[in-house]
Design a protein around this motif. Structure first.
Motif, PDB file in Angstrom:
ATOM      1  N   LYS A   1       0.855  -1.190   0.000  1.00 59.04           N
ATOM      2  CA  LYS A   1       0.000   0.000   0.000  1.00 59.04           C
ATOM      3  C   LYS A   1       0.886   1.233   0.000  1.00 59.04           C
ATOM      4  O   LYS A   1       1.996   1.217   0.541  1.00 59.04           O
TER       5      LYS A   1
ATOM      6  N   TYR B   1       1.161   5.077   1.235  1.00 54.41           N
ATOM      7  CA  TYR B   1       0.631   6.029   2.203  1.00 54.41           C
ATOM      8  C   TYR B   1       1.208   7.413   1.893  1.00 54.41           C
ATOM      9  O   TYR B   1       2.392   7.537   1.563  1.00 54.41           O
TER      10      TYR B   1
ATOM     11  N   THR C   1       1.460  -1.625   8.654  1.00 56.42           N
ATOM     12  CA  THR C   1       1.689  -0.390   9.387  1.00 56.42           C
ATOM     13  C   THR C   1       2.855  -0.530  10.370  1.00 56.42           C
ATOM     14  O   THR C   1       3.134   0.397  11.118  1.00 56.42           O
TER      15      THR C   1
ATOM     16  N   ASP D   1      -5.592   8.902  11.646  1.00 56.77           N
ATOM     17  CA  ASP D   1      -5.760   7.488  11.315  1.00 56.77           C
ATOM     18  C   ASP D   1      -4.974   7.205  10.041  1.00 56.77           C
ATOM     19  O   ASP D   1      -5.260   7.778   8.986  1.00 56.77           O
TER      20      ASP D   1
ATOM     21  N   ASP E   1      -5.007   4.720   8.103  1.00 55.17           N
ATOM     22  CA  ASP E   1      -5.807   4.127   7.026  1.00 55.17           C
ATOM     23  C   ASP E   1      -6.381   5.204   6.106  1.00 55.17           C
ATOM     24  O   ASP E   1      -6.632   4.940   4.925  1.00 55.17           O
TER      25      ASP E   1
END
Length: 122
Positions: free
Chosen positions: A82, A84, A98, A114, A116
């Motif tokens: 992912k 970020y 994470t 957050d 996410d």
């Protein structure tokens, strides 16, 4: 420190124990059956001028697969990568979880945010 005589006596005791264990194995019905079976196979091989390796060409399933032949074990579940983006700095990081070092630092720096919500490419 043990004397050499004591060491020799211990070795003789060990030899006696091993000889007794061998006698016990040879006296067992399981050993006798296996020895008889092996003798029968050896006789058949001799009668047909064959060697034990010839059995493996006839019965390839008898061979245990080697590490190269064995199917690869599935590793644990793989996580997707992912991307970020930190909205405060504009920095981007690619991570599979994470637990990534930079993401951990961002969590410390911005505890109310957050992570996410910072994912730009799942």
């Amino acid at each position: 420190m043990k004397s050499s005589i004591m060491e020799r006596d211990e070795r003789y005791k060990m030899i006696e124990q091993l000889e007794q264990e061998i006698k016990d194995i040879e006296a067992s019905d399981v050993y006798k059956a296996e020895a008889s079976f092996k003798g029968d196979i050896d006789k058949v091989l001799k009668d047909h001028n064959k060697e034990p390796k010839d059995l493996l060409t006839i019965y390839p399933s008898l061979v245990q697969p080697t590490k190269e032949q064995a199917p690869a074990k599935a590793k644990g579940r793989t996580l997707p990568t992912k991307t970020y983006r930190n909205p405060h700095t504009g920095d981007e990081v690619e991570a599979k979880s994470t637990r990534h070092k930079t993401l951990q630092q961002w969590k410390k720096d911005y505890p109310d945010d957050d992570l996410d919500e910072w994912i730009i490419k799942p």
